[in-house]
Every structure is written in structure tokens, then in C-alpha cells.
Design a protein around this motif. Structure first.
Motif, PDB file in Angstrom:
ATOM      1  N   GLN A  82      -1.743 -20.058   0.577  1.00 20.42           N
ATOM      2  CA  GLN A  82      -2.704 -20.070  -0.529  1.00 20.42           C
ATOM      3  C   GLN A  82      -3.461 -21.397  -0.589  1.00 20.42           C
ATOM      4  N   GLY A  83      -2.763 -22.483  -0.275  1.00 18.60           N
ATOM      5  CA  GLY A  83      -3.433 -23.780  -0.245  1.00 18.60           C
ATOM      6  C   GLY A  83      -4.541 -23.818   0.795  1.00 18.60           C
ATOM      7  N   ILE A  84      -4.256 -23.254   1.962  1.00 20.66           N
ATOM      8  CA  ILE A  84      -5.263 -23.192   3.030  1.00 20.66           C
ATOM      9  C   ILE A  84      -6.450 -22.337   2.595  1.00 20.66           C
ATOM     10  N   GLU A  85      -6.151 -21.151   2.079  1.00 17.56           N
ATOM     11  CA  GLU A  85      -7.219 -20.212   1.744  1.00 17.56           C
ATOM     12  C   GLU A  85      -8.084 -20.698   0.583  1.00 17.56           C
ATOM     13  N   ALA A 312      -5.882 -27.670   6.059  1.00 14.44           N
ATOM     14  CA  ALA A 312      -7.224 -27.097   6.195  1.00 14.44           C
ATOM     15  C   ALA A 312      -8.289 -28.194   6.219  1.00 14.44           C
ATOM     16  N   ASN A 313      -8.128 -29.182   5.365  1.00 14.15           N
ATOM     17  CA  ASN A 313      -9.075 -30.290   5.322  1.00 14.15           C
ATOM     18  C   ASN A 313      -9.070 -31.068   6.631  1.00 14.15           C
ATOM     19  N   LEU A 314      -7.886 -31.268   7.188  1.00 17.23           N
ATOM     20  CA  LEU A 314      -7.763 -32.019   8.429  1.00 17.23           C
ATOM     21  C   LEU A 314      -8.418 -31.286   9.595  1.00 17.23           C
ATOM     22  N   VAL A 315      -8.165 -29.985   9.712  1.00 21.48           N
ATOM     23  CA  VAL A 315      -8.759 -29.196  10.792  1.00 21.48           C
ATOM     24  C   VAL A 315     -10.286 -29.182  10.666  1.00 21.48           C
TER      25      VAL A 315
END
Length: 346
Positions: A82-85, A312-315
Motif C-alpha cells: 500500500q505504501g508503494i501504491e 517507490a521514491n528511490l526507484v
């Protein structure tokens, strides 16, 4: 689809003015009437603003170690996803989701701009995934490869903090109830929680005899394992209260996850004992249900949702900035005191 030129013709202004109005250019000096008219015409003609993502949307893959069914039973990995999405939604990033249990998951994650792998993967699988996508990060798994980025929860420090908390409450007969995990069903994953428990107990000269149980990271398994410890305890006497007060094993339980801890709570209750008066229980995760268990569970909060957002932010950043240097980072857990722990009796 309507164009800016068509809107300009109908609104009676130049295409440049339309463009600046639709892009909310604050330096443009036009009347409010003109702004309203342009937006009204754009809506009437069903104008859709083009963005950079329309030309080349960033596609991020999420490969999950857990199946969809397993994810629902333990919300740790659910919160990470959920954090990623949530990050992707806020940043207009396209999501491609796959489970390792899918027969064609490798085909699903091909030709992506970034890939986040959640959970435990074998050495062979790790190499294959790196070959599929260079812009990759593994979360909740340490990867020895120095060329790969990883984000993990610091369960070692979390275990130490939980055990120190129990020791400060006067507990020395502390049981460990955990789970066994395997990558690809064969490669056993070393559990930092168990390793730290054994080191802590040895350092403090506390006995672990009969106090270590390992099964699955589930409530049912936690229930069975705690029943095993309590049945062994009750074999010596029928007076449970006297046994506990006499200091025989155990006065506290360190559960490797909240899901396990819920099973422990039930097993203790069914054996006629009370939490925390007879046995204190502490878990790890701080899942949503931990506030509503009976009693409310004291636990170490694992920031799984934040781990997903950081990943997600890093990618995304590595793709935009062409960063090739890998990053290995850990997120710390924090103690959440509730009602399931108390000072040791006697």
C-alpha cells in the motif's frame, strides 16, 4: 479529442492565451470572464490535457513473495504494498503487479522502468530478477550483492529493544515464539529476531531450555506453539497460578510477529492464565488488530508502509537521475506500549 487551436477559435482568443490559461499561468493578464470562458469551452469540447506521462508513462513493477491470500492473513506485506501504491498514485506512476506464485510472473515484469521485490527470494531468483530490470530494489530482504539496493526493517534492534523492555519489567524466563521462512521453499532465511533473542538470553545468563518454538508466521501456529509450552509447564502441577508465581517457565513471551502473538494470547487464556498478570506478551509489527486484541497488544511498530513509500521514491529517483550507486538502508522499529505487558510477579 479537442485541440488548443479549436478552443481558441470558439473562445475568441489566441492559442497561446488558451495554453497559458489551461496551465494556470499566474503571469498572464486576462479578465476573469476570459478565463471562465476558456475553461467552459475546454469542458464543452472534452479537452484532455496532455502530460509527460502520456508520452512515456513510468511503469513500476511490484513483485510480491506472498500470495494474495497470504497477504490478507498478515498485513505486514499488505502495508508495504500500500505504501508503494499510494506513492505511485500521487506521482502518476503506472503500476504492474505480479505474484511469485503466478505461472507467468517473469513475462509480466519485463520491459519495466523500475521493479520493487517484496519478500524473500532465493539467490538464483535474485540473479534472474536483476537481469530482467537493472533499476530494482528488494525490500524486507537483505541481498549480499553489493550492486543491488535493499530496504529492510531493523528486526535485530527491534528484538533487542523488546527484550530489554521485558527485562526492565523483571522478566528473565522469556519464551521466543517465531516462524521459519524459506526462499523458493528450500533456502532457509536466518531470522534476526531469533538470533538476537539467543544472544540476549546468553549475555544475561537467562535459560532458554524449552522456551524456543518455531512454526509459521500465523495466528494458528502461534496458538499451537504456545499450547506446547504451556502443556509442558502444566505437566508438573495443576496449580497454574502457583507455578507462575514460583518463577517456573515462563513469565513473558516475545512473539516474532503480531499474528503469532494473537495465537499466544488465546492459548494463555484457554490455559486459565491471564495476560499480563501471569504472562506478559510482546509482538512485532503493530498491525491494525493489535489495538483491538484482548488485552491490547504491546508491540514493536515496524514501519512497513513507510518502507514501501521509500522504495517507490528511490526507484523513481534512480530512474530520473540515472543513479547507479546502490543503497542499503534499514528502518527502525519503535515500542508501542499497551496492556499485554506488566512487571514480573514476585
Amino acid at each position: 479529442m479537442a485541440t488548443i487551436r479549436q478552443i481558441a477559435e470558439k473562445a475568441g482568443v489566441s492559442p497561446a492565451t488558451v495554453s497559458r490559461i489551461l496551465n494556470n499561468d499566474s503571469s498572464l493578464s486576462v479578465t476573469e470572464e476570459t478565463r471562465v470562458r476558456v475553461f467552459a469551452v475546454a469542458e464543452e469540447l472534452h479537452y484532455a490535457k496532455k502530460t509527460a506521462t502520456d508520452k512515456a508513462a513510468f511503469k513500476l513493477g511490484i513483485l510480491q513473495w506472498f500470495s494474495a491470500e497470504e497477504e490478507q492473513r498478515d498485513d505486514y506485506y499488505l502495508r508495504a504494498r500500500q505504501g508503494i501504491e499510494d506513492y505511485c498514485i500521487r506521482n502518476s506512476i503506472s503500476i504492474v503487479r505480479a505474484y511469485r506464485s503466478d505461472a507467468n510472473y517473469r513475462e509480466t515484469i519485463e520491459h519495466l522502468d523500475g521493479l520493487i521485490c517484496i519478500g524473500k527470494f532465493s539467490v538464483k531468483e535474485t540473479r534472474e530478477l536483476i537481469a530482467v530490470c537493472e533499476n530494482i530494489i528488494f525490500i524486507d530482504m537483505s541481498v549480499d550483492n553489493r550492486e543491488v539496493s535493499t530496504l529492510t526493517i531493523d528486526f535485530k534492534t527491534a528484538a533487542r529493544d523488546a527484550l530489554k523492555y521485558l527485562k526492565e519489567l523483571g522478566h528473565s524466563k522469556i519464551a521466543y515464539i517465531g516462524g521459519l521462512e524459506y526462499a523458493s521453499g528450500t533456502e532457509m532465511i536466518e531470522d534476526a529476531r531469533k538470533k538476537e533473542y539467543l544472544a540476549f538470553m546468553k549475555k544475561n545468563k537467562f535459560s532458554t531450555a524449552g522456551l524456543v518454538k518455531e512454526g509459521h508466521f500465523s495466528t494458528a501456529s502461534g496458538y499451537e506453539m504456545m499450547n506446547g509450552i504451556l502443556d509442558e509447564m502444566q505437566a508438573s502441577t495443576e496449580d497454574a497460578g502457583a507455578r507462575i508465581s514460583a518463577g517456573k517457565p515462563c513469565t513473558a513471551v516475545f512473539a516474532a510477529s503480531d499474528a503469532i502473538a494473537y495465537g499466544v494470547l488465546r492459548a494463555v487464556r484457554e490455559h486459565g492464565l491471564r495476560v499480563p498478570e501471569d504472562i506478559s506478551v510482546i509482538g512485532i509489527n503493530d498491525s491494525e488488530m493489535s489495538r483491538f486484541s484482548e488485552p491490547a497488544l504491546t508491540t514493536m511498530r515496524a514501519p512497513a508502509y513507510e518502507m514501501g513509500q521509500h522504495a517507490a521514491n528511490l526507484v523513481n529517483a534512480m530512474s530520473k537521475l540515472s543513479i547507479k550507486t546502490p543503497l542499503k538502508a534499514q528502518l527502525y522499529c519503535t515500542l508501542v506500549e499497551r496492556e499485554s505487558c506488566a512487571k514480573a510477579r514476585g
